[in-house]
Design a protein around this motif. Structure first.
Motif, PDB file in Angstrom:
ATOM      1  N   LYS A   1      -2.286   3.196   9.032  1.00 41.89           N
ATOM      2  CA  LYS A   1      -1.069   3.285   8.235  1.00 41.89           C
ATOM      3  C   LYS A   1      -0.176   4.352   8.867  1.00 41.89           C
ATOM      4  O   LYS A   1      -0.669   5.380   9.334  1.00 41.89           O
ATOM      5  CB  LYS A   1      -1.387   3.677   6.790  1.00 41.89           C
ATOM      6  N   TYR A   2       1.098   4.121   8.842  1.00 42.09           N
ATOM      7  CA  TYR A   2       2.037   5.110   9.388  1.00 42.09           C
ATOM      8  C   TYR A   2       2.322   6.147   8.306  1.00 42.09           C
ATOM      9  O   TYR A   2       2.691   5.803   7.184  1.00 42.09           O
ATOM     10  CB  TYR A   2       3.319   4.426   9.841  1.00 42.09           C
ATOM     11  N   HIS A   3       2.150   7.405   8.639  1.00 41.89           N
ATOM     12  CA  HIS A   3       2.395   8.494   7.707  1.00 41.89           C
ATOM     13  C   HIS A   3       3.697   9.197   8.093  1.00 41.89           C
ATOM     14  O   HIS A   3       3.942   9.454   9.270  1.00 41.89           O
ATOM     15  CB  HIS A   3       1.250   9.505   7.743  1.00 41.89           C
ATOM     16  N   VAL A   4       4.495   9.492   7.109  1.00 41.12           N
ATOM     17  CA  VAL A   4       5.729  10.234   7.355  1.00 41.12           C
ATOM     18  C   VAL A   4       5.658  11.578   6.637  1.00 41.12           C
ATOM     19  O   VAL A   4       4.995  11.710   5.610  1.00 41.12           O
ATOM     20  CB  VAL A   4       6.982   9.451   6.873  1.00 41.12           C
ATOM     21  N   PRO A   5       6.336  12.603   7.156  1.00 38.35           N
ATOM     22  CA  PRO A   5       6.290  13.944   6.549  1.00 38.35           C
ATOM     23  C   PRO A   5       7.217  14.076   5.352  1.00 38.35           C
ATOM     24  O   PRO A   5       7.984  15.020   5.238  1.00 38.35           O
ATOM     25  CB  PRO A   5       6.727  14.846   7.706  1.00 38.35           C
ATOM     26  N   MET A   6       7.158  13.106   4.480  1.00 40.79           N
ATOM     27  CA  MET A   6       7.969  13.107   3.260  1.00 40.79           C
ATOM     28  C   MET A   6       7.290  12.203   2.240  1.00 40.79           C
ATOM     29  O   MET A   6       6.546  11.295   2.614  1.00 40.79           O
ATOM     30  CB  MET A   6       9.391  12.593   3.546  1.00 40.79           C
ATOM     31  N   PRO A   7       7.524  12.402   0.950  1.00 36.46           N
ATOM     32  CA  PRO A   7       6.917  11.542  -0.057  1.00 36.46           C
ATOM     33  C   PRO A   7       7.464  10.106   0.020  1.00 36.46           C
ATOM     34  O   PRO A   7       8.674   9.913   0.218  1.00 36.46           O
ATOM     35  CB  PRO A   7       7.308  12.198  -1.381  1.00 36.46           C
TER      36      PRO A   7
ATOM     37  N   LYS B   1       0.335   8.255  12.203  1.00 34.64           N
ATOM     38  CA  LYS B   1      -0.537   7.320  12.881  1.00 34.64           C
ATOM     39  C   LYS B   1       0.314   6.148  13.337  1.00 34.64           C
ATOM     40  O   LYS B   1       1.067   5.592  12.561  1.00 34.64           O
ATOM     41  CB  LYS B   1      -1.635   6.809  11.953  1.00 34.64           C
ATOM     42  N   ILE B   2       0.183   5.761  14.565  1.00 34.44           N
ATOM     43  CA  ILE B   2       0.982   4.669  15.099  1.00 34.44           C
ATOM     44  C   ILE B   2       0.426   3.347  14.606  1.00 34.44           C
ATOM     45  O   ILE B   2      -0.782   3.098  14.659  1.00 34.44           O
ATOM     46  CB  ILE B   2       0.986   4.691  16.642  1.00 34.44           C
TER      47      ILE B   2
ATOM     48  N   SER C   1      12.074  -5.059   7.431  1.00 29.33           N
ATOM     49  CA  SER C   1      10.913  -5.804   6.955  1.00 29.33           C
ATOM     50  C   SER C   1       9.632  -5.139   7.444  1.00 29.33           C
ATOM     51  O   SER C   1       8.572  -5.282   6.836  1.00 29.33           O
ATOM     52  CB  SER C   1      10.972  -7.255   7.443  1.00 29.33           C
ATOM     53  N   ASN C   2       9.727  -4.395   8.544  1.00 29.80           N
ATOM     54  CA  ASN C   2       8.620  -3.575   9.025  1.00 29.80           C
ATOM     55  C   ASN C   2       8.762  -2.193   8.391  1.00 29.80           C
ATOM     56  O   ASN C   2       9.584  -1.381   8.798  1.00 29.80           O
ATOM     57  CB  ASN C   2       8.658  -3.472  10.552  1.00 29.80           C
ATOM     58  N   ARG C   3       7.957  -1.952   7.340  1.00 29.76           N
ATOM     59  CA  ARG C   3       8.133  -0.722   6.565  1.00 29.76           C
ATOM     60  C   ARG C   3       7.915   0.536   7.410  1.00 29.76           C
ATOM     61  O   ARG C   3       8.584   1.547   7.222  1.00 29.76           O
ATOM     62  CB  ARG C   3       7.168  -0.700   5.374  1.00 29.76           C
ATOM     63  N   ALA C   4       6.967   0.478   8.350  1.00 24.35           N
ATOM     64  CA  ALA C   4       6.700   1.634   9.195  1.00 24.35           C
ATOM     65  C   ALA C   4       7.911   1.977  10.052  1.00 24.35           C
ATOM     66  O   ALA C   4       8.296   3.145  10.181  1.00 24.35           O
ATOM     67  CB  ALA C   4       5.478   1.374  10.072  1.00 24.35           C
ATOM     68  N   LYS C   5       8.532   0.964  10.651  1.00 25.16           N
ATOM     69  CA  LYS C   5       9.709   1.209  11.485  1.00 25.16           C
ATOM     70  C   LYS C   5      10.878   1.690  10.635  1.00 25.16           C
ATOM     71  O   LYS C   5      11.678   2.516  11.075  1.00 25.16           O
ATOM     72  CB  LYS C   5      10.076  -0.050  12.252  1.00 25.16           C
ATOM     73  N   GLY C   6      10.969   1.167   9.409  1.00 20.47           N
ATOM     74  CA  GLY C   6      12.012   1.644   8.510  1.00 20.47           C
ATOM     75  C   GLY C   6      11.818   3.112   8.169  1.00 20.47           C
ATOM     76  O   GLY C   6      12.779   3.884   8.085  1.00 20.47           O
ATOM     77  N   ALA C   7      10.552   3.520   7.988  1.00 18.22           N
ATOM     78  CA  ALA C   7      10.254   4.920   7.700  1.00 18.22           C
ATOM     79  C   ALA C   7      10.602   5.808   8.886  1.00 18.22           C
ATOM     80  O   ALA C   7      11.026   6.963   8.713  1.00 18.22           O
ATOM     81  CB  ALA C   7       8.774   5.069   7.340  1.00 18.22           C
TER      82      ALA C   7
ATOM     83  N   ASP D   1       9.830  -2.690  -3.272  1.00 20.01           N
ATOM     84  CA  ASP D   1       8.835  -3.704  -2.911  1.00 20.01           C
ATOM     85  C   ASP D   1       7.921  -3.156  -1.812  1.00 20.01           C
ATOM     86  O   ASP D   1       8.134  -2.070  -1.300  1.00 20.01           O
ATOM     87  CB  ASP D   1       9.507  -5.005  -2.472  1.00 20.01           C
ATOM     88  N   GLY D   2       6.898  -3.881  -1.473  1.00 20.55           N
ATOM     89  CA  GLY D   2       5.976  -3.439  -0.438  1.00 20.55           C
ATOM     90  C   GLY D   2       4.641  -2.944  -0.961  1.00 20.55           C
ATOM     91  O   GLY D   2       3.875  -2.324  -0.222  1.00 20.55           O
ATOM     92  N   PHE D   3       4.321  -3.225  -2.217  1.00 22.29           N
ATOM     93  CA  PHE D   3       3.049  -2.770  -2.787  1.00 22.29           C
ATOM     94  C   PHE D   3       1.864  -3.398  -2.050  1.00 22.29           C
ATOM     95  O   PHE D   3       0.806  -2.783  -1.917  1.00 22.29           O
ATOM     96  CB  PHE D   3       3.002  -3.117  -4.282  1.00 22.29           C
ATOM     97  N   GLN D   4       2.040  -4.624  -1.561  1.00 27.47           N
ATOM     98  CA  GLN D   4       0.979  -5.303  -0.814  1.00 27.47           C
ATOM     99  C   GLN D   4       1.126  -5.117   0.695  1.00 27.47           C
ATOM    100  O   GLN D   4       0.397  -5.742   1.464  1.00 27.47           O
ATOM    101  CB  GLN D   4       0.953  -6.803  -1.149  1.00 27.47           C
ATOM    102  N   ASN D   5       2.076  -4.289   1.115  1.00 25.53           N
ATOM    103  CA  ASN D   5       2.279  -4.051   2.543  1.00 25.53           C
ATOM    104  C   ASN D   5       1.496  -2.808   2.961  1.00 25.53           C
ATOM    105  O   ASN D   5       1.756  -1.714   2.460  1.00 25.53           O
ATOM    106  CB  ASN D   5       3.769  -3.865   2.840  1.00 25.53           C
ATOM    107  N   PRO D   6       0.543  -2.948   3.881  1.00 22.07           N
ATOM    108  CA  PRO D   6      -0.341  -1.823   4.220  1.00 22.07           C
ATOM    109  C   PRO D   6       0.148  -0.948   5.369  1.00 22.07           C
ATOM    110  O   PRO D   6      -0.509   0.027   5.710  1.00 22.07           O
ATOM    111  CB  PRO D   6      -1.634  -2.536   4.625  1.00 22.07           C
ATOM    112  N   SER D   7       1.286  -1.262   5.978  1.00 21.08           N
ATOM    113  CA  SER D   7       1.676  -0.573   7.212  1.00 21.08           C
ATOM    114  C   SER D   7       2.150   0.859   7.001  1.00 21.08           C
ATOM    115  O   SER D   7       2.079   1.673   7.906  1.00 21.08           O
ATOM    116  CB  SER D   7       2.768  -1.370   7.932  1.00 21.08           C
TER     117      SER D   7
END
Length: 335
Positions: free
Chosen positions: A38-44, A332-333, A119-125, A140-146
């Motif tokens: 999962k991609y982690h960002v330094p923000m909530p 994490k990439i 649509s790619n939540r990680a790239k959006g983050a 939305d994105g509750f079922q999106n694990p990225s």
């Protein structure tokens, strides 16, 4: 797509026939959610999602959450998947982009706060990081694990609840309710609980905080049409909710026309609506208005509205630790 009637029927023949397909769908979702990267960002990251398909009101809830954040001086950005959007991975410019560019919901969100479409939540983050965002409200994105989520609200329609409790295509669920709620931090119950959501949670010993609220129409615009006859149209997951809310405010809805959710209107559509309305004023939602051809918008009245929490202070208190807590762990990439 209009939801089939058997999605609300617990002993439906079609639901029983389609249950094996639903089990396969649930297995596929569970397998997808098991991905560890999962991609982690330094923000909530605050997710507003659901377990059922259809119009449960996620975007209005996001807008209401945004208003609460603003009331406390909290800076944030919205992250929206941009359904059918031509452009992805961008920050919405409401002066330039159209609904076809970024999606109808993104344009509404952009009226409240900076909005990223991806649509790619990680790239959006990642875009949120680049612009220095302090928090993300993800529509939305509750079922999106990225993308790693710090807090997840599950929005539930009080009238529809969890339908016949079956997974697609046997029912309206994206995944089994009990499995989904294991990942939730709180539930937002929209409208009157006629389905029995609270009883369901109690029966299954699910002890999540439940917050309530409802969608309210703009009283200034309501007063213009109170007691008057109109023709209403909408392209929503559940357009009937819009028509019912108009009638509850004393507006005489003499006819309606439904369109698919996220539908982009053509000049022919508007001319057809005008023909069926037979001279009555045309009334629609803000979400639909942004998808109308520009030269046709002057012929249509827009009924604004907003979601109102019954206990806004309680919601802010609940997520205070998330907003004030330590930043997310190292990145994490994602594949």
């Amino acid at each position: 797509m209009r939801a089939p009637k058997f999605w609300d029927q617990t002993d439906s023949f079609w639901a029983k026939i389609l249950k094996p397909a639903g089990s396969l769908y649930a297995w596929a979702v569970a397998r997808r959610l098991c991905r560890k990267k999962k991609y982690h960002v330094p923000m909530p990251v605050i997710c507003v999602g659901n377990i059922s398909v259809g119009g449960v009101g996620k975007t209005p809830v996001c807008l209401a959450l945004g208003d609460l954040f603003h009331s406390k001086g909290r800076d944030f950005v919205y992250l929206n998947h941009g359904y059918k959007a031509k452009k992805q991975g961008i920050l919405v410019d409401k002066m330039v982009h159209t609904a076809m560019d970024v999606g109808d919901e993104a344009l509404l969100l952009a009226e409240v706060a900076p909005t990223i479409v991806s649509s790619n939540r990680a790239k959006g983050a990642q875009v949120a990081e680049k612009i220095g965002a302090k928090a993300i409200i993800m529509d939305d994105g509750f079922q999106n694990p990225s993308l790693y989520k710090n807090f997840s609200f599950v929005v539930v329609d009080g009238r529809k609840g969890f339908g016949n409790e079956c997974v697609l295509p046997a029912g309206p669920l994206r995944e089994p309710v009990l499995e989904g709620l294991k990942r939730a931090n709180a539930i937002i119950l929209v409208g009157e609980d006629t389905w029995g959501v609270r009883f369901y949670l109690e029966r299954h010993q699910i002890h999540l905080p439940v917050f309530t609220g409802s969608f309210t129409l703009d009283e200034t615009v309501v007063s213009l049409f109170n007691g008057k006859r109109v023709f209403a149209f909408a392209g929503l997951g559940n357009p009937g909710k819009f028509y019912d809310s108009l009638r509850q405010k004393g507006i005489e809805v003499m006819g309606t026309m439904d369109f698919p959710d996220h539908y982009y209107y053509t000049r022919f559509d508007i001319e057809n609506i005008k023909y069926k309305a037979k001279g009555l004023p045309l009334l629609t939602t803000e979400k639909d208005a942004v998808k109308l051809p520009k030269d046709m918008r002057r012929n249509v009245f827009v009924m604004p509205g907003q979601f109102i929490f019954d206990d806004p202070k309680g919601i802010l208190k609940l997520i205070q630790e998330v907003l004030d807590g330590p930043s997310a762990s190292s990145k994490k990439i994602v594949d």
